[in-house]
Structure formats: C-alpha cells, structure tokens
Design a protein around this motif. Structure first.
Motif, PDB file in Angstrom:
ATOM      1  N   GLY A   1      20.495   2.174  -8.985  1.00  0.00           N
ATOM      2  CA  GLY A   1      21.956   2.191  -9.053  1.00  0.00           C
ATOM      3  C   GLY A   1      22.611   1.429  -7.917  1.00  0.00           C
ATOM      4  O   GLY A   1      21.958   0.838  -7.066  1.00  0.00           O
ATOM      5  N   ASN A   2      23.929   1.476  -7.912  1.00  0.00           N
ATOM      6  CA  ASN A   2      24.725   0.756  -6.923  1.00  0.00           C
ATOM      7  C   ASN A   2      24.975   1.612  -5.690  1.00  0.00           C
ATOM      8  O   ASN A   2      24.961   2.834  -5.757  1.00  0.00           O
ATOM      9  CB  ASN A   2      26.075   0.340  -7.524  1.00  0.00           C
ATOM     10  N   PHE A   3      25.249   0.954  -4.591  1.00  0.00           N
ATOM     11  CA  PHE A   3      25.632   1.666  -3.380  1.00  0.00           C
ATOM     12  C   PHE A   3      27.099   2.062  -3.475  1.00  0.00           C
ATOM     13  O   PHE A   3      27.891   1.432  -4.166  1.00  0.00           O
ATOM     14  CB  PHE A   3      25.384   0.793  -2.150  1.00  0.00           C
ATOM     15  N   GLU A   4      27.451   3.123  -2.770  1.00  0.00           N
ATOM     16  CA  GLU A   4      28.791   3.682  -2.842  1.00  0.00           C
ATOM     17  C   GLU A   4      29.824   2.910  -2.027  1.00  0.00           C
ATOM     18  O   GLU A   4      31.014   3.045  -2.246  1.00  0.00           O
ATOM     19  CB  GLU A   4      28.771   5.129  -2.349  1.00  0.00           C
ATOM     20  N   SER A   5      29.369   2.146  -1.057  1.00  0.00           N
ATOM     21  CA  SER A   5      30.299   1.528  -0.125  1.00  0.00           C
ATOM     22  C   SER A   5      29.678   0.256   0.449  1.00  0.00           C
ATOM     23  O   SER A   5      28.604  -0.156   0.035  1.00  0.00           O
ATOM     24  CB  SER A   5      30.627   2.531   1.002  1.00  0.00           C
ATOM     25  N   GLY A   6      30.364  -0.313   1.398  1.00  0.00           N
ATOM     26  CA  GLY A   6      29.857  -1.512   2.065  1.00  0.00           C
ATOM     27  C   GLY A   6      30.452  -1.634   3.446  1.00  0.00           C
ATOM     28  O   GLY A   6      31.354  -0.886   3.827  1.00  0.00           O
ATOM     29  N   ILE A   7      29.894  -2.568   4.197  1.00  0.00           N
ATOM     30  CA  ILE A   7      30.453  -2.886   5.509  1.00  0.00           C
ATOM     31  C   ILE A   7      30.754  -4.370   5.552  1.00  0.00           C
ATOM     32  O   ILE A   7      30.034  -5.176   4.968  1.00  0.00           O
ATOM     33  CB  ILE A   7      29.497  -2.504   6.661  1.00  0.00           C
ATOM     34  N   ASP A   8      31.832  -4.708   6.176  1.00  0.00           N
ATOM     35  CA  ASP A   8      32.232  -6.089   6.403  1.00  0.00           C
ATOM     36  C   ASP A   8      32.749  -6.175   7.824  1.00  0.00           C
ATOM     37  O   ASP A   8      33.340  -5.218   8.331  1.00  0.00           O
ATOM     38  CB  ASP A   8      33.376  -6.506   5.464  1.00  0.00           C
ATOM     39  N   GLY A   9      32.542  -7.294   8.451  1.00  0.00           N
ATOM     40  CA  GLY A   9      33.083  -7.451   9.793  1.00  0.00           C
ATOM     41  C   GLY A   9      32.942  -8.869  10.292  1.00  0.00           C
ATOM     42  O   GLY A   9      32.325  -9.717   9.639  1.00  0.00           O
ATOM     43  N   THR A  10      33.519  -9.103  11.429  1.00  0.00           N
ATOM     44  CA  THR A  10      33.409 -10.388  12.102  1.00  0.00           C
ATOM     45  C   THR A  10      33.096 -10.144  13.571  1.00  0.00           C
ATOM     46  O   THR A  10      33.444  -9.101  14.128  1.00  0.00           O
ATOM     47  CB  THR A  10      34.703 -11.216  11.994  1.00  0.00           C
ATOM     48  N   VAL A  11      32.430 -11.106  14.165  1.00  0.00           N
ATOM     49  CA  VAL A  11      32.127 -11.057  15.593  1.00  0.00           C
ATOM     50  C   VAL A  11      32.390 -12.440  16.159  1.00  0.00           C
ATOM     51  O   VAL A  11      31.867 -13.432  15.642  1.00  0.00           O
ATOM     52  CB  VAL A  11      30.659 -10.654  15.854  1.00  0.00           C
ATOM     53  N   SER A  12      33.233 -12.513  17.191  1.00  0.00           N
ATOM     54  CA  SER A  12      33.424 -13.744  17.936  1.00  0.00           C
ATOM     55  C   SER A  12      32.619 -13.619  19.218  1.00  0.00           C
ATOM     56  O   SER A  12      32.496 -12.534  19.780  1.00  0.00           O
ATOM     57  CB  SER A  12      34.894 -13.974  18.274  1.00  0.00           C
ATOM     58  N   ASP A  13      32.091 -14.724  19.672  1.00  0.00           N
ATOM     59  CA  ASP A  13      31.183 -14.677  20.809  1.00  0.00           C
ATOM     60  C   ASP A  13      31.713 -15.527  21.949  1.00  0.00           C
ATOM     61  O   ASP A  13      32.474 -16.467  21.743  1.00  0.00           O
ATOM     62  CB  ASP A  13      29.802 -15.156  20.369  1.00  0.00           C
ATOM     63  N   ASP A  14      31.274 -15.195  23.175  1.00  0.00           N
ATOM     64  CA  ASP A  14      31.717 -15.911  24.372  1.00  0.00           C
ATOM     65  C   ASP A  14      30.648 -16.841  24.929  1.00  0.00           C
ATOM     66  O   ASP A  14      30.735 -17.288  26.062  1.00  0.00           O
ATOM     67  CB  ASP A  14      32.144 -14.909  25.445  1.00  0.00           C
ATOM     68  N   GLY A  15      29.597 -17.103  24.164  1.00  0.00           N
ATOM     69  CA  GLY A  15      28.529 -17.977  24.623  1.00  0.00           C
ATOM     70  C   GLY A  15      27.290 -17.232  25.077  1.00  0.00           C
ATOM     71  O   GLY A  15      26.264 -17.843  25.327  1.00  0.00           O
TER      72      GLY A  15
END
Length: 98
Positions: free
Chosen positions: A9-23
C-alpha cells in the motif's frame, strides 16, 4: 519485488524540505525513513555551481542545477550536502508514515 511493494500500500504522508549550505558539509535534518523508501535529492535550479552530495563526511556526487540523485537510507541525516557557493542548496522529498 514489485508485487510485494505494491501489496504493502501507500504511505500516509511525506517529507519535503530544502537545505541551503555555506560551503561546509551539512547533514540533512534527522528524520527516520521507512525501509525500502528512497529519498530524492535535487540540486536547486537557482544554484550558481554544482552541489556535492553523498553519504560520508566527504561527499562525492556533483549535481548541476536541477539534477537529482536518490538514496535508500535509514535516516535522512545520513545524507550530506556541500555547496561550492554559499547559499546554493538542495531540495529533498520522501514518503513516510504519519
């Protein structure tokens, strides 16, 4: 394998995100990932240079803007990111249970 995956079956939820980096090498935020689920990591389209991703403290996969890679990990924090230009980053997504 496909039949087993589809029968679960399918999962109930998900995660999404972004990450900016400083090097410096940065781990993604800690989040358990269900067994067998892939995390998709995509270099942001606005990046000036390639972003380097991987599973060690010295990531090695270089992603040009808009390119992606996927990983099967137990926790999101196993994935590490390093931008060559401060402010460049990645977006990520994965299916998880609520």
């Amino acid at each position: 394998q496909a039949q087993i995956r589809d029968s679960l079956g399918n999962f109930e939820s998900g995660i999404d995100g972004t990450v900016s980096d400083d090097g410096t090498v940065t781990s993604l935020p800690s989040q358990p990932i269900p067994n067998g689920v892939e995390v998709v990591v995509q270099a942001q389209f606005t990046n000036d240079q390639r972003v380097i991703v991987g599973l060690t403290d010295t990531p090695a996969i270089e992603l040009p803007a808009g390119s992606s890679v996927s990983y099967r990990v137990a926790d999101l924090s196993q994935i590490r990111v390093q931008a060559q230009t401060s402010g460049d980053g990645i977006a990520f997504t994965a299916e998880v249970s609520a």
